[in-house]
Design an enzyme around this catalytic site. Structure first.
Site, PDB file in Angstrom:
ATOM      1  N   LYS A   1       0.835  -1.215   0.000  1.00  0.00           N
ATOM      2  CA  LYS A   1       0.000   0.000   0.000  1.00  0.00           C
ATOM      3  C   LYS A   1       0.862   1.255   0.000  1.00  0.00           C
ATOM      4  CE  LYS A   1      -2.474  -0.669   3.712  1.00  0.00           C
ATOM      5  NZ  LYS A   1      -2.780  -1.902   4.357  1.00  0.00           N
ATOM      6  N   GLY A   2       1.965   1.167   0.764  1.00  0.00           N
ATOM      7  CA  GLY A   2       2.859   2.325   0.865  1.00  0.00           C
ATOM      8  C   GLY A   2       3.433   2.700  -0.497  1.00  0.00           C
TER       9      GLY A   2
ATOM     10  N   CYS B   1      25.934   5.825  13.392  1.00  0.00           N
ATOM     11  CA  CYS B   1      25.419   5.839  14.759  1.00  0.00           C
ATOM     12  C   CYS B   1      26.144   4.812  15.625  1.00  0.00           C
ATOM     13  CB  CYS B   1      23.906   5.664  14.757  1.00  0.00           C
ATOM     14  SG  CYS B   1      23.153   6.400  16.220  1.00  0.00           S
ATOM     15  N   LEU B   2      25.534   3.671  15.962  1.00  0.00           N
ATOM     16  CA  LEU B   2      26.286   2.674  16.729  1.00  0.00           C
ATOM     17  C   LEU B   2      27.532   2.245  15.949  1.00  0.00           C
ATOM     18  CD1 LEU B   2      26.316   0.964  19.356  1.00  0.00           C
ATOM     19  CD2 LEU B   2      25.212  -0.853  18.044  1.00  0.00           C
TER      20      LEU B   2
ATOM     21  N   HIS C   1      22.147   9.899  11.104  1.00  0.00           N
ATOM     22  CA  HIS C   1      21.692   8.901  10.127  1.00  0.00           C
ATOM     23  C   HIS C   1      21.514   9.546   8.747  1.00  0.00           C
ATOM     24  CE1 HIS C   1      20.563   5.669  13.029  1.00  0.00           C
ATOM     25  NE2 HIS C   1      20.538   6.693  13.852  1.00  0.00           N
TER      26      HIS C   1
ATOM     27  N   GLU D   1      21.187   8.118   6.021  1.00  0.00           N
ATOM     28  CA  GLU D   1      20.305   7.308   5.176  1.00  0.00           C
ATOM     29  C   GLU D   1      18.872   7.820   5.135  1.00  0.00           C
ATOM     30  OE1 GLU D   1      21.539   6.443   8.093  1.00  0.00           O
ATOM     31  OE2 GLU D   1      20.221   5.121   9.247  1.00  0.00           O
TER      32      GLU D   1
HETATM   33  N1  GLN Z   1      22.660   2.616  20.981  1.00  0.00           N
HETATM   34  C1  GLN Z   1      23.339   3.804  20.583  1.00  0.00           C
HETATM   35  C2  GLN Z   1      22.816   5.031  21.304  1.00  0.00           C
HETATM   36  O1  GLN Z   1      21.752   5.011  21.855  1.00  0.00           O
HETATM   37  C3  GLN Z   1      23.270   4.007  19.085  1.00  0.00           C
HETATM   38  C4  GLN Z   1      21.887   4.226  18.577  1.00  0.00           C
HETATM   39  C5  GLN Z   1      21.745   4.022  17.091  1.00  0.00           C
HETATM   40  O2  GLN Z   1      22.575   3.380  16.462  1.00  0.00           O
HETATM   41  N2  GLN Z   1      20.667   4.524  16.510  1.00  0.00           N
HETATM   42  O3  GLN Z   1      23.474   6.045  21.339  1.00  0.00           O
END
Ligand code: GLN
Length: 533
Positions: A19-20, A383-384, A509, A511
């Site tokens: 649907k999206g 991020c992580l 992020h 992305e």
């Molecule tokens: N767990 C890590 C934090 O809270 C990284 C979060 C993530 O990758 N979105 O900072």
């Protein structure tokens, strides 16, 4: 345009029919005719938002610029339309009930019994209409999550039934169903569609357009039959056949005049031609790319690629603009060891280490990062992924063997990643991370600066932990430098190793903001490095 038009998209027979993508495709076609279009998703679950959901349940959590944690369909909306969505584009049953119950406590309904009809349905209607009255879109496409007949979606169906009654020709319904193919009898079956439309009719809704998802071409006869049984114009029975990329769906819809039919139903008289030339040239590029670029994505949700939807799409955008086909290999971080890493990452031209939460798989991420650093393989940490790159550097370059993020080891002597000050006293988990877009200032002369071509950028976030600047001197002296920081708080947003070919990691992020017509510069540059340019 004077009055906003509303399109409601429902689904029947099965979930996950797309649907999206159909909503985004129609939106794209109308946008290409000059209309200002947005898409909203109504999700019939009780969570306030999907932020607290495990990716195994719900795939990626997509974050908007204004910091909403939303359904991954919003990512499709932004990638197709190249517009920004907001808090108001994703509404859940939890959010609806919360506001109704808060109003009840305030005394807004004093003297009245608060009920699903009219109070919940009124709140749903208000949230839908907001997109037209407040955000002033010409066309609002509202996708109703779930499948017709579900108990959870009943209030939504009732709300849009009422809205149709109120809005008349300014509103219409699209119903998406499945036409299964029985290989034993070599037949396409329309009965599930008929039943699904019947269920919709029982709830008071007559679809205007039917989109039939199928693995095989639907004959003219079959369409005529469906039209007849479901009270729909024959040309308003549209097929949505499986294609190799979702980005071809708008073009398939165009071939069947979905946009013109919708305009006719909504009495939209715009004169503009539908200009999909830029989109078409993206598809042509995609089709003509024969050479492959092999990218590894190291994460812990490899069984479920939807958990990394936006990253995968961003790589595909970047590969296409670099005239390559991306072959993305998902590598389970838990499966990586010092012994097998060379074998598992063999032949990869670039490696991304994914975002994530919690301890599971982090040691594998660190092993992968060490390997790409020591072998000078282009590396993007997100991020992580950035946090683990910082830990890896501490352990293996600075020699702080027990270094870690305090998320993984609360008592580490070397807390190179630590909880953010303003996160320390937070106890509620929902919606309390550092969320949404923040400014980032890039250091002149850095790779990041060169890539973005400017000093000030804004990127989206979702985290509680940050780089511990207390250790920055040691890092920079040893060759890993902070090249992007938040101008207000000094929080480190980007780390690079300038002596390597391409080693950039970011706390944000990128992305989330890569779209078909505006691919993200970091991904573009990463892929360019991966193919050796
Ligand atoms: N767990 C890590 C934090 O809270 C990284 C979060 C993530 O990758 N979105 O900072």
């Amino acid at each position: 345009m004077a009055e906003t038009r509303y399109v409601f998209v429902t689904g029947g027979v099965a979930s996950s029919l797309g649907k999206g993508i159909i909503s985004a495709s129609l939106a794209k076609l109308l946008q290409s005719r000059g209309y200002n279009v947005t898409i909203q998703k109504l999700d019939p679950y009780l969570n306030i938002d999907p932020g607290t959901l495990n990716p195994y349940e719900h795939g990626e959590c997509y974050v908007t610029e204004d910091g909403a944690e939303t359904d991954l369909d919003l990512g499709h909306y932004e990638r197709f339309l190249n517009i920004r969505t907001s808090q108001d584009n994703n509404v859940t049953t939890g959010r609806i009930y919360k506001s109704v119950i808060e109003k009840e406590r305030r005394g807004d309904y004093l003297g009245k019994t608060v009920q699903i009809i009219p109070h919940i349905t009124d709140e749903i209607k208000r949230r839908i209409m907001l997109m037209g009255t407040q955000h002033k879109y010409d066309v609002v496409i509202t996708e109703i999550g779930g499948t017709v007949g579900d108990i959870e979606s009943l209030p939504y169906i009732e709300a849009v039934r009422q809205l149709k009654w109120e809005l008349g020709r300014r509103a219409m319904f699209i119903h998406l169903t499945l036409v299964p193919y029985l290989s034993a009898s070599k037949e396409l079956k329309t009965k599930p569609t008929q039943h699904s439309v019947k269920a919709l009719l029982e709830e008071g809704i007559q679809p205007d357009i039917l989109v039939l998802r199928s693995e095989h071409e639907l004959s003219e006869n079959l369409r005529r039959k469906v039209a007849l049984f479901c009270n729909v114009d024959p040309d308003a029975v549209i097929q949505s056949i499986d294609v190799d990329t979702i980005y071809k769906v708008p073009l398939l819809m165009k071939e069947q005049n979905l946009d013109e039919i919708a305009m006719r139903k909504l009495q939209l008289t715009g004169e503009n031609e539908c200009d999909m030339s830029k989109w078409q040239s993206f598809i042509d590029k995609m089709d003509s790319a024969t050479e492959v670029v092999r990218i590894g994505l190291v994460g812990k949700y490899v069984e479920l690629p939807d958990a990394y939807k936006s990253i995968l799409e961003a790589v595909h955008h970047a590969a296409t603009y670099n005239n390559r086909k991306a072959k993305i290999e998902l590598i389970h971080s838990e499966s990586l060891t010092e012994e097998n890493v060379g074998k598992k990452l063999k032949g990869l031209q670039g490696v991304i280490v994914a975002p994530g939460f919690g301890n599971r798989g982090t040691e594998g991420k660190i092993i992968a990062i060490r390997y790409v650093r020591e072998n000078n393989i282009p590396f993007l940490g997100i991020c992580l992924g950035m946090q683990m790159a910082v830990v890896e550097f501490a352990r293996n370059v600075l020699g702080w063997k027990k270094a870690n993020s305090t998320e993984m080891d609360h008592a580490t002597q070397w807390p190179v990643i630590d909880i953010m000050e303003d996160q320390k006293n937070i106890t509620n988990k929902g919606g309390t991370m550092r969320l949404g877009a923040y400014d980032c200032k890039l250091r002149e002369g850095s790779k990041a600066y060169e890539i973005y071509g400017k000093a000030n950028v804004r990127e989206r976030h979702r985290h509680r932990y940050e780089y511990n600047s207390k250790f920055l001197k040691d890092y920079e002296a040893a060759g890993m430098v902070a090249t992007g920081t938040n101008p207000d708080t000094g929080l480190v947003e980007i780390m690079e190793i300038p002596t390597l070919k391409w080693y950039v990691c970011c706390q944000f992020h990128p992305e989330y903001s890569s779209t078909v017509l505006a691919p993200h510069p970091l991904f573009l540059s990463f892929v360019r490095a991966a193919i050796g340019e």
